[in-house]
Write an enzyme that holds these catalytic residues in place. Sequence first.
Site, short mmCIF file in Angstrom:
data_model
loop_
_atom_site.label_atom_id
_atom_site.label_comp_id
_atom_site.label_asym_id
_atom_site.label_seq_id
_atom_site.Cartn_x
_atom_site.Cartn_y
_atom_site.Cartn_z
N LYS A 67 0.81 -1.23 0.00
CA LYS A 67 0.00 0.00 0.00
C LYS A 67 0.84 1.28 0.00
O LYS A 67 0.43 2.29 -0.54
CB LYS A 67 -0.97 0.00 1.19
CG LYS A 67 -2.14 -0.96 1.00
CD LYS A 67 -3.17 -0.78 2.08
CE LYS A 67 -4.35 -1.72 1.86
NZ LYS A 67 -5.43 -1.48 2.84
N ASP A 103 -10.15 2.97 1.58
CA ASP A 103 -10.40 2.43 2.93
C ASP A 103 -11.09 3.49 3.78
O ASP A 103 -11.98 3.18 4.58
CB ASP A 103 -9.09 2.01 3.60
CG ASP A 103 -8.45 0.80 2.93
OD1 ASP A 103 -9.20 -0.08 2.46
OD2 ASP A 103 -7.21 0.73 2.88
#
Length: 278
Positions: A67, A103
Amino acid sequence: MNRLAVLGQPIAHSLSPVMHTAAFEALGMSGDWSYEAIELSPEGFAAGVGELRAGGYRGANVTVPHKRAALELADEVSAAADAIGAANTLSFGPAGVRADNTDAPGLIAALPIPPAGRRTLVLGAGGAARAVVWALLGAGADVAVHNRTASRAQELVDELGGAVIELTDSFLPIGKFDILVNATSVGLARPGASARVVGADLKELRIEADEFSDRLVVVDLVYGTEPTELSLAGSRGGATIVDGLEILVRQGAESFRIWTGMEPPLEVMRRAIRDQQE
Ligand code: ATR
Protein backbone atom coordinates in the site's frame (compact mmCIF):
# COMPACT_ATOMS: atom_id res chain seq x y z
CA MET A 1 -11.56 -5.55 -22.33
CA ASN A 2 -11.11 -3.31 -19.25
CA ARG A 3 -8.90 -5.40 -17.04
CA LEU A 4 -8.50 -4.88 -13.29
CA ALA A 5 -6.64 -6.84 -10.62
CA VAL A 6 -5.84 -6.97 -6.92
CA LEU A 7 -2.12 -6.98 -6.19
CA GLY A 8 -0.68 -8.42 -3.00
CA GLN A 9 1.40 -11.16 -1.41
CA PRO A 10 -0.12 -13.55 -0.50
CA ILE A 11 -3.20 -12.97 -2.66
CA ALA A 12 -4.73 -16.38 -3.45
CA HIS A 13 -7.45 -16.04 -0.79
CA SER A 14 -8.50 -12.50 -1.69
CA LEU A 15 -12.27 -12.10 -1.92
CA SER A 16 -11.99 -9.06 -4.21
CA PRO A 17 -12.10 -10.96 -7.54
CA VAL A 18 -15.34 -12.74 -6.60
CA MET A 19 -16.88 -9.50 -5.34
CA HIS A 20 -16.04 -7.37 -8.39
CA THR A 21 -16.82 -10.14 -10.88
CA ALA A 22 -20.28 -10.54 -9.34
CA ALA A 23 -20.80 -6.77 -9.60
CA PHE A 24 -19.83 -6.76 -13.30
CA GLU A 25 -22.18 -9.66 -13.98
CA ALA A 26 -25.08 -8.03 -12.16
CA LEU A 27 -24.69 -4.83 -14.18
CA GLY A 28 -24.23 -6.65 -17.51
CA MET A 29 -20.62 -5.42 -17.72
CA SER A 30 -18.78 -8.74 -17.65
CA GLY A 31 -18.24 -8.74 -21.43
CA ASP A 32 -16.12 -5.58 -21.07
CA TRP A 33 -14.69 -5.74 -17.55
CA SER A 34 -12.63 -8.38 -15.74
CA TYR A 35 -10.94 -8.56 -12.32
CA GLU A 36 -8.30 -11.06 -11.21
CA ALA A 37 -5.79 -11.63 -8.39
CA ILE A 38 -2.09 -11.21 -9.18
CA GLU A 39 0.65 -12.02 -6.71
CA LEU A 40 3.60 -9.60 -6.73
CA SER A 41 6.58 -9.61 -4.40
CA PRO A 42 7.75 -6.31 -2.88
CA GLU A 43 10.83 -6.39 -5.17
CA GLY A 44 8.67 -7.02 -8.22
CA PHE A 45 5.87 -4.60 -7.41
CA ALA A 46 6.84 -1.50 -9.42
CA ALA A 47 7.88 -3.54 -12.47
CA GLY A 48 4.68 -5.59 -12.19
CA VAL A 49 2.53 -2.46 -12.18
CA GLY A 50 4.47 -1.20 -15.21
CA GLU A 51 3.70 -4.45 -17.04
CA LEU A 52 0.01 -4.22 -16.25
CA ARG A 53 -0.11 -0.67 -17.60
CA ALA A 54 1.73 -1.68 -20.73
CA GLY A 55 -0.65 -4.62 -21.06
CA GLY A 56 -3.67 -2.31 -21.16
CA TYR A 57 -5.03 -2.79 -17.61
CA ARG A 58 -7.31 0.00 -16.31
CA GLY A 59 -6.30 -0.15 -12.68
CA ALA A 60 -5.78 -2.26 -9.59
CA ASN A 61 -6.53 -2.66 -5.94
CA VAL A 62 -3.44 -2.92 -3.81
CA THR A 63 -3.19 -4.76 -0.52
CA VAL A 64 -0.58 -5.96 1.96
CA PRO A 65 2.36 -5.38 1.66
CA HIS A 66 2.21 -2.85 -1.21
CA LYS A 67 0.00 0.00 0.00
CA ARG A 68 2.87 2.41 0.60
CA ALA A 69 4.76 1.38 -2.54
CA ALA A 70 1.58 2.03 -4.53
CA LEU A 71 1.55 5.60 -3.27
CA GLU A 72 5.21 6.08 -4.07
CA LEU A 73 4.98 5.04 -7.70
CA ALA A 74 1.93 7.18 -8.49
CA ASP A 75 2.06 10.31 -10.65
CA GLU A 76 -1.04 11.75 -9.00
CA VAL A 77 -2.13 11.13 -5.40
CA SER A 78 -5.51 11.85 -3.77
CA ALA A 79 -5.61 13.92 -0.58
CA ALA A 80 -6.71 10.85 1.41
CA ALA A 81 -3.90 8.61 0.13
CA ASP A 82 -1.36 11.35 0.74
CA ALA A 83 -2.45 12.04 4.33
CA ILE A 84 -2.85 8.35 5.22
CA GLY A 85 0.47 7.44 3.58
CA ALA A 86 -1.04 4.48 1.75
CA ALA A 87 -3.02 3.75 -1.41
CA ASN A 88 -5.30 0.79 -2.06
CA THR A 89 -6.58 1.83 -5.49
CA LEU A 90 -4.60 2.62 -8.64
CA SER A 91 -6.06 3.92 -11.89
CA PHE A 92 -4.03 3.87 -15.08
CA GLY A 93 -4.74 6.69 -17.53
CA PRO A 94 -2.98 8.56 -20.32
CA ALA A 95 -1.59 11.01 -17.76
CA GLY A 96 -0.05 8.24 -15.66
CA VAL A 97 -0.95 6.41 -12.44
CA ARG A 98 -3.40 7.89 -9.96
CA ALA A 99 -3.44 6.59 -6.37
CA ASP A 100 -6.53 6.73 -4.15
CA ASN A 101 -7.36 5.40 -0.72
CA THR A 102 -10.88 3.96 -0.53
CA ASP A 103 -10.40 2.43 2.93
CA ALA A 104 -11.22 5.83 4.43
CA PRO A 105 -14.45 6.66 2.54
CA GLY A 106 -15.39 2.96 2.72
CA LEU A 107 -15.28 3.05 6.52
CA ILE A 108 -17.43 6.17 6.72
CA ALA A 109 -19.95 4.72 4.25
CA ALA A 110 -20.18 1.53 6.34
CA LEU A 111 -21.14 3.33 9.56
CA PRO A 112 -24.82 3.08 10.50
CA ILE A 113 -24.72 6.54 12.13
CA PRO A 114 -23.10 9.77 10.92
CA PRO A 115 -19.80 10.12 12.81
CA ALA A 116 -19.86 13.93 13.07
CA GLY A 117 -19.71 14.94 16.73
CA ARG A 118 -19.53 11.32 17.95
CA ARG A 119 -17.02 10.01 20.46
CA THR A 120 -14.98 7.36 18.69
CA LEU A 121 -12.26 5.03 19.97
CA VAL A 122 -9.78 3.53 17.53
CA LEU A 123 -7.69 0.54 18.60
CA GLY A 124 -4.33 0.20 16.84
CA ALA A 125 -1.67 2.46 15.37
CA GLY A 126 -0.56 0.73 12.15
CA GLY A 127 -1.54 1.51 8.57
CA ALA A 128 -5.15 0.40 9.01
CA ALA A 129 -5.57 2.62 12.08
CA ARG A 130 -4.12 5.61 10.21
CA ALA A 131 -6.81 5.32 7.54
CA VAL A 132 -9.53 5.02 10.19
CA VAL A 133 -8.32 7.99 12.27
CA TRP A 134 -7.95 10.19 9.19
CA ALA A 135 -11.43 9.21 7.96
CA LEU A 136 -13.14 9.81 11.32
CA LEU A 137 -11.43 13.16 11.93
CA GLY A 138 -12.32 14.26 8.41
CA ALA A 139 -15.95 13.31 9.07
CA GLY A 140 -16.01 15.51 12.18
CA ALA A 141 -15.77 12.83 14.89
CA ASP A 142 -14.00 13.21 18.19
CA VAL A 143 -11.21 10.58 18.01
CA ALA A 144 -9.34 8.76 20.79
CA VAL A 145 -6.64 6.20 19.97
CA HIS A 146 -5.42 3.32 22.08
CA ASN A 147 -2.56 1.06 21.08
CA ARG A 148 -0.67 -1.69 22.90
CA THR A 149 2.50 0.28 22.21
CA ALA A 150 1.51 3.75 23.42
CA SER A 151 4.38 5.54 21.66
CA ARG A 152 3.03 4.48 18.25
CA ALA A 153 -0.42 5.85 19.16
CA GLN A 154 1.24 9.11 20.20
CA GLU A 155 3.09 9.37 16.87
CA LEU A 156 -0.12 8.78 14.94
CA VAL A 157 -2.04 11.39 16.93
CA ASP A 158 0.80 13.92 16.68
CA GLU A 159 0.62 13.62 12.92
CA LEU A 160 -3.10 13.26 12.21
CA GLY A 161 -4.89 14.56 15.32
CA GLY A 162 -7.04 13.03 18.06
CA ALA A 163 -6.03 12.10 21.61
CA VAL A 164 -4.22 9.07 23.04
CA ILE A 165 -5.78 6.85 25.69
CA GLU A 166 -3.08 5.20 27.75
CA LEU A 167 -3.82 2.36 30.15
CA THR A 168 -1.72 0.81 32.82
CA ASP A 169 -3.55 -2.20 34.13
CA SER A 170 -7.18 -1.24 33.64
CA PHE A 171 -9.68 -1.84 30.84
CA LEU A 172 -10.78 0.62 28.18
CA PRO A 173 -13.79 2.78 29.16
CA ILE A 174 -15.77 1.72 26.08
CA GLY A 175 -19.05 2.80 27.68
CA LYS A 176 -17.98 6.40 27.11
CA PHE A 177 -17.88 6.01 23.33
CA ASP A 178 -20.40 5.91 20.50
CA ILE A 179 -18.20 4.07 17.99
CA LEU A 180 -15.37 1.59 18.64
CA VAL A 181 -13.14 0.54 15.73
CA ASN A 182 -10.73 -2.38 15.95
CA ALA A 183 -7.88 -1.58 13.57
CA THR A 184 -5.42 -3.97 15.22
CA SER A 185 -4.68 -7.44 13.91
CA VAL A 186 -6.21 -9.03 17.03
CA GLY A 187 -8.79 -11.58 15.89
CA LEU A 188 -7.02 -12.51 12.66
CA ALA A 189 -6.96 -16.27 12.28
CA ARG A 190 -3.42 -17.57 12.55
CA PRO A 191 -2.96 -20.56 10.28
CA GLY A 192 -1.63 -23.52 12.20
CA ALA A 193 -2.23 -21.91 15.59
CA SER A 194 -3.94 -24.01 18.24
CA ALA A 195 -7.53 -23.22 19.23
CA ARG A 196 -7.87 -19.79 20.83
CA VAL A 197 -8.86 -19.45 24.45
CA VAL A 198 -12.33 -17.88 24.63
CA GLY A 199 -11.94 -14.31 25.83
CA ALA A 200 -8.28 -14.06 24.81
CA ASP A 201 -8.86 -11.52 22.04
CA LEU A 202 -10.96 -9.25 24.25
CA LYS A 203 -8.26 -9.41 26.88
CA GLU A 204 -5.60 -8.40 24.36
CA LEU A 205 -7.81 -5.53 23.26
CA ARG A 206 -8.30 -4.52 26.92
CA ILE A 207 -12.05 -4.77 26.67
CA GLU A 208 -14.46 -6.17 29.28
CA ALA A 209 -17.35 -8.08 27.71
CA ASP A 210 -19.97 -6.62 30.05
CA GLU A 211 -19.12 -3.06 28.97
CA PHE A 212 -20.89 -3.41 25.61
CA SER A 213 -24.32 -1.83 25.26
CA ASP A 214 -26.90 -1.04 22.62
CA ARG A 215 -25.55 2.52 22.47
CA LEU A 216 -22.29 1.36 20.93
CA VAL A 217 -21.38 0.71 17.29
CA VAL A 218 -18.53 -1.79 17.01
CA VAL A 219 -16.54 -1.86 13.77
CA ASP A 220 -14.06 -4.71 13.35
CA LEU A 221 -11.74 -4.43 10.36
CA VAL A 222 -10.68 -8.04 10.90
CA TYR A 223 -12.58 -10.80 9.11
CA GLY A 224 -12.22 -14.49 8.58
CA THR A 225 -14.39 -17.51 7.98
CA GLU A 226 -15.81 -17.19 11.52
CA PRO A 227 -17.10 -14.05 13.26
CA THR A 228 -14.42 -12.44 15.43
CA GLU A 229 -14.60 -12.68 19.20
CA LEU A 230 -15.02 -8.89 19.36
CA SER A 231 -18.06 -8.92 17.08
CA LEU A 232 -19.60 -11.89 18.90
CA ALA A 233 -19.14 -10.30 22.32
CA GLY A 234 -20.35 -6.92 21.03
CA SER A 235 -23.46 -8.37 19.52
CA ARG A 236 -24.21 -10.36 22.70
CA GLY A 237 -23.95 -7.07 24.58
CA GLY A 238 -26.48 -5.42 22.25
CA ALA A 239 -24.02 -3.35 20.19
CA THR A 240 -24.52 -2.71 16.48
CA ILE A 241 -21.79 -4.58 14.58
CA VAL A 242 -20.10 -3.61 11.34
CA ASP A 243 -17.86 -6.53 10.46
CA GLY A 244 -14.72 -6.74 8.35
CA LEU A 245 -16.59 -8.16 5.37
CA GLU A 246 -18.83 -5.08 5.24
CA ILE A 247 -15.72 -2.90 5.38
CA LEU A 248 -14.23 -4.94 2.52
CA VAL A 249 -17.40 -4.46 0.47
CA ARG A 250 -17.47 -0.71 1.11
CA GLN A 251 -13.86 -0.09 0.10
CA GLY A 252 -14.40 -2.28 -2.96
CA ALA A 253 -17.53 -0.33 -3.83
CA GLU A 254 -15.63 2.98 -3.68
CA SER A 255 -12.89 1.55 -5.93
CA PHE A 256 -15.54 0.24 -8.35
CA ARG A 257 -17.04 3.72 -8.56
CA ILE A 258 -13.61 5.26 -9.33
CA TRP A 259 -12.80 2.84 -12.18
CA THR A 260 -16.21 2.46 -13.81
CA GLY A 261 -18.10 5.61 -12.86
CA MET A 262 -21.04 3.28 -12.14
CA GLU A 263 -23.05 2.90 -8.94
CA PRO A 264 -21.74 -0.31 -7.25
CA PRO A 265 -24.36 -3.01 -6.56
CA LEU A 266 -23.68 -3.33 -2.81
CA GLU A 267 -26.04 -6.18 -2.05
CA VAL A 268 -24.66 -8.29 -4.92
CA MET A 269 -21.11 -7.66 -3.69
CA ARG A 270 -22.06 -8.59 -0.11
CA ARG A 271 -23.76 -11.78 -1.17
CA ALA A 272 -20.85 -12.80 -3.39
CA ILE A 273 -18.29 -12.66 -0.58
CA ARG A 274 -20.56 -14.08 2.11
CA ASP A 275 -21.38 -17.05 -0.14
CA GLN A 276 -17.66 -17.56 -0.66
CA GLN A 277 -17.06 -17.58 3.11
CA GLU A 278 -19.55 -20.39 3.76
P1 ATR B 1 -1.62 -2.69 9.75
O1 ATR B 1 -0.77 -1.89 8.82
O2 ATR B 1 -2.47 -3.73 9.09
O3 ATR B 1 -2.41 -1.82 10.65
P2 ATR B 1 0.53 -3.20 11.64
O4 ATR B 1 1.22 -1.95 11.28
O5 ATR B 1 1.33 -4.45 11.80
O6 ATR B 1 -0.59 -3.58 10.59
O7 ATR B 1 -0.31 -2.93 12.95
C1 ATR B 1 -0.88 -3.94 13.70
C2 ATR B 1 -1.60 -3.29 14.89
O8 ATR B 1 -2.18 -4.32 15.69
C3 ATR B 1 -0.67 -2.51 15.80
O9 ATR B 1 -1.39 -1.42 16.33
C4 ATR B 1 -0.34 -3.54 16.88
O10 ATR B 1 0.04 -2.99 18.13
P3 ATR B 1 1.59 -2.60 18.41
O11 ATR B 1 1.80 -1.28 17.75
O12 ATR B 1 1.68 -2.55 19.89
O13 ATR B 1 2.42 -3.71 17.79
C5 ATR B 1 -1.67 -4.21 17.02
N1 ATR B 1 -1.57 -5.55 17.62
C6 ATR B 1 -1.09 -6.65 17.03
N2 ATR B 1 -1.15 -7.70 17.89
C7 ATR B 1 -1.69 -7.23 19.05
C8 ATR B 1 -2.02 -7.83 20.30
N3 ATR B 1 -1.82 -9.12 20.53
N4 ATR B 1 -2.58 -7.04 21.25
C9 ATR B 1 -2.80 -5.73 21.01
N5 ATR B 1 -2.52 -5.12 19.84
C10 ATR B 1 -1.97 -5.85 18.87
